[in-house]
Each structure stands twice: as structure tokens, then as C-alpha cells.
Write an enzyme that holds these catalytic residues in place. Structure first.
Site, PDB file in Angstrom:
ATOM      1  N   GLU A   5      -2.960  51.013  -7.258  1.00 43.25           N
ATOM      2  CA  GLU A   5      -3.891  51.151  -8.380  1.00 43.25           C
ATOM      3  C   GLU A   5      -3.727  52.511  -9.065  1.00 43.25           C
ATOM      4  O   GLU A   5      -3.826  52.617 -10.292  1.00 43.25           O
ATOM      5  CB  GLU A   5      -5.335  50.977  -7.898  1.00 43.25           C
ATOM      6  CG  GLU A   5      -5.629  49.609  -7.297  1.00 43.25           C
ATOM      7  CD  GLU A   5      -5.329  49.519  -5.804  1.00 43.25           C
ATOM      8  OE1 GLU A   5      -5.521  48.448  -5.222  1.00 43.25           O
ATOM      9  OE2 GLU A   5      -4.900  50.554  -5.220  1.00 43.25           O
ATOM     10  N   ARG A  37       0.213  42.709   0.721  1.00 44.57           N
ATOM     11  CA  ARG A  37       0.784  43.605   1.727  1.00 44.57           C
ATOM     12  C   ARG A  37       0.508  43.001   3.104  1.00 44.57           C
ATOM     13  O   ARG A  37      -0.586  43.151   3.642  1.00 44.57           O
ATOM     14  CB  ARG A  37       0.164  44.996   1.617  1.00 44.57           C
ATOM     15  CG  ARG A  37       0.452  45.714   0.301  1.00 44.57           C
ATOM     16  CD  ARG A  37       1.897  46.180   0.263  1.00 44.57           C
ATOM     17  NE  ARG A  37       2.183  46.928  -0.961  1.00 44.57           N
ATOM     18  CZ  ARG A  37       2.705  46.403  -2.044  1.00 44.57           C
ATOM     19  NH1 ARG A  37       2.973  45.102  -2.071  1.00 44.57           N
ATOM     20  NH2 ARG A  37       2.964  47.141  -3.101  1.00 44.57           N
ATOM     21  N   GLY A  81      14.115  39.251 -14.222  1.00 43.57           N
ATOM     22  CA  GLY A  81      13.229  39.264 -15.368  1.00 43.57           C
ATOM     23  C   GLY A  81      11.831  38.761 -15.057  1.00 43.57           C
ATOM     24  O   GLY A  81      11.299  38.987 -13.968  1.00 43.57           O
ATOM     25  N   GLY A 102       6.635  47.163  -9.840  1.00 46.18           N
ATOM     26  CA  GLY A 102       5.634  46.173 -10.211  1.00 46.18           C
ATOM     27  C   GLY A 102       4.409  46.810 -10.855  1.00 46.18           C
ATOM     28  O   GLY A 102       3.851  46.276 -11.822  1.00 46.18           O
ATOM     29  N   ASP A 103       3.988  47.966 -10.331  1.00 42.74           N
ATOM     30  CA  ASP A 103       2.863  48.690 -10.920  1.00 42.74           C
ATOM     31  C   ASP A 103       3.216  49.137 -12.337  1.00 42.74           C
ATOM     32  O   ASP A 103       2.371  49.101 -13.244  1.00 42.74           O
ATOM     33  CB  ASP A 103       2.516  49.919 -10.076  1.00 42.74           C
ATOM     34  CG  ASP A 103       2.237  49.568  -8.615  1.00 42.74           C
ATOM     35  OD1 ASP A 103       1.711  48.466  -8.364  1.00 42.74           O
ATOM     36  OD2 ASP A 103       2.561  50.393  -7.735  1.00 42.74           O
TER      37      ASP A 103
END
Length: 316
Positions: A36, A168, A230, A257-258
């Protein structure tokens, strides 16, 4: 008026100075991370006004994180310190191809002290989007109810809910993760998931079938991230495929990804088209993997615009 709010813990990240098995690494460089937090930093660098709800250990590591994050321009008015738990730490093992393994020491995370009184309705209602991930609720069971509470408050005030499952399995079981994810999907407006996570939730099937499965929950925007292959997604009936951005050398895949999430959401808030949102996400994710560290590679808005051919700057 602020832009995007998130809630979660922060960790000190220890990066080995050489690649290979962690048992043979003798020296490390300090950084900071957390899904986050990475997202919030990415949004700030792209010109948004993000807010972050968290608790940090009242120690040198906690003060380091606070100072660094404040310097990024993130609103920290709802980040506090505790003497009861130290700031969490994790160690990275990095391989030659950029892949890595993580070893977490966060069971006694300072976020153990987050409670309902830390979710202030008058603060939450100032944002446009609430972005949550599956990491925060996986740390402690009580965080599941806190996550659902902040979603409820956000929905009450018309915020869009963005969700990255970010599963996770070192933190909780697949069954626990899926149960939580399914319990909140009805409140999600934007889902940014990986193909592997979608397979975990709905079983092995095509991306198109996954999109249809998510849409049954009323989700308006579905994006399935596929890393070097992609991304694909659908928004209000518009299905698009986004090719991956070529990266000459992949150095470190952590945080990609973040970064994608930050690029996509920043473009969404700025009123970009669905196609442009996917492009922004892909470009930011690609830039992240070309730099070592959890968030060091997150680009500025000018860097993204330059990569898209919208802006030129003079190097020398």
C-alpha cells in the site's frame, strides 16, 4: 480535496548487495516497502494527492519511514507512532534474472494497534478513491474487519473502491485469502488482479471467463495483469488487450504490480480513457522493474509522459 486513500503497514526492506542465496549475503542496504505504501508513493510521484492510514514503531526505522514518505508529498495526518511494537522488517533475496524471495518479520506489526477509532469518517470522505490490497488484512485477523469498515465508510460517501488481491500465501492460507476476497467483491468498483490470483479465486480458466466472473459481482472495471505478457481488461463493456512495455534489462520485479496500480488509478482520476489507463499502468510497471528496490523505480509524471511520447525533456 484529496485523491486516493490507502491503509496498510510499512516495512524496512533490507536489500543484499549481491545476488544469490540470502545465506551468503553479508551486507545489505536499507530501504522501505509495503504494497500500500508503494502504491501511495507511486501516486504521489504521478501528481496525485494520496493519503495513508498506518502506525509505525516509535523507533529510528519508523522515523526514517515517516520522514521519507512525508517527503514524497503523501498526507500523513493519520499515521501515528507506537512504543509497543517495532517497525516491521523484511529481507530480500534477489536472483540474477530479477526475481526475488522475501523473508518477513512483521508478525508484531505496529498496525496491530490500528482500531476503528483510526478510521475517521471525516477524513475518509475527502477522497475520490479508496485503494486496498489483500496484504493488510492478511497480517492480522482483526485487519479483515477494519478493511471492511473503511470500505463501508468509503461507499457511504461515494468513493470508488479499487482492490488489488495481492495474495501473500506466506501470510495466510489460500482458503483464508479467497474467503476474504469473495466477501468484499460486491463493494469493489475496480479490480486490479494477476492471472494467478484470478485462477486462485475462480479456478483455472481463460482471462475472458475471469472477467465475466468478476462482472457478476457488479465490478465495473476489471484488469488482469500478466507481467511480461501485458494485461487485459474490460470497462463498461469495452474489452482491451495491453501489450507489455519492452524492458531492456529486468533488474528487480518487486513493486511492479503496485506501480501498475498507481499508474492505472492516477490516469483514472485524471479522466483518461480506459486504454490510456492500461498504458499508464503498463509503463509505470515496466519502469519499476528496471531499478532495484521496492519503490525507487516508481517514475514521475514527466517520465511517464516522456515514455508515452507526450513530453520531451533535455538530458544535457
Amino acid at each position: 480535496m484529496l485523491d486516493v486513500l490507502t491503509i496498510g503497514d510499512a516495512l524496512i526492506s533490507m536489500h543484499p548487495r549481491k545476488k544469490g542465496p540470502l545465506r551468503f549475503s553479508h551486507s545489505f542496504e536499507r530501504g522501505m516497502g509495503g504494497a500500500e505504501l508503494n502504491f501511495a508513493i507511486g501516486c504521489a510521484r504521478l501528481g496525485l494527492k494520496p493519503g495513508w492510514i498506518s502506525k509505525l514503531g516509535d523507533d529510528e526505522f519508523g522515523k526514517y519511514v515517516f520522514d521519507q514518505v512525508r517527503g514524497e508529498g503523501i498526507d500523513l495526518s493519520h499515521v501515528t507512532f507506537t512504543n509497543n511494537y517495532p517497525t516491521s522488517v523484511y529481507f530480500r533475496e534477489i536472483h540474477a534474472n530479477g526475481e526475488s524471495r522475501s523473508f518477513f518479520y512483521r508478525n508484531d506489526s505496529p498496525t496491530l494497534e490500528l482500531s476503528q477509532r483510526d478510521i475517521v469518517e471525516e477524513y475518509v470522505k475527502n477522497f475520490k478513491i479508496l485503494h486496498i490490497t489483500g496484504v493488510f488484512p492478511s497480517i492480522h485477523h482483526q485487519n479483515i474487519e477494519l478493511t471492511k469498515s473503511i470500505i463501508s465508510i468509503a461507499k457511504k460517501h461515494g468513493l470508488k473502491i479499487s482492490f488489488d488481491p495481492n495474495v501473500r500465501l506466506k501470510m495466510w492460507s489460500a482458503e483464508e485469502a479467497v474467503a476474504f476476497i469473495l466477501s468484499i467483491l460486491k463493494d469493489v468498483d475496480i479490480i486490479l488482479t494477476s492471472k494467478e490470483e484470478a485462477d486462485l479465486i475462480f479456478g483455472l480458466q481463460s482471462e475472458r471467463n475471469h472477467i465475466e466472473a468478476f462482472k457478476k459481482y457488479g465490478i465495473e472495471t476489471v484488469v488482469i495483469k500478466k507481467g511480461s505478457d501485458g494485461a487485459v481488461g474490460e470497462h463498461n463493456g469495452e474489452y482491451l488487450e495491453q501489450s507489455a512495455v519492452h524492458v531492456p534489462l529486468v533488474v528487480d520485479t518487486v513493486g511492479a504490480g503496485d506501480g501498475f496500480d498507481a499508474g492505472f488509478i492516477s490516469a483514472r482520476i485524471k479522466g483518461k480513457t480506459f486504454k490510456e489507463c492500461l498504458e499508464y499502468g503498463s509503463i509505470v510497471g515496466a519502469m519499476v522493474v528496471s531499478v532495484e528496490g521496492d519503490n525507487e523505480g516508481l517514475p514521475t509524471l514527466d517520465q511517464v509522459r516522456h515514455a508515452m511520447g507526450e513530453y520531451n525533456y533535455v538530458e544535457r
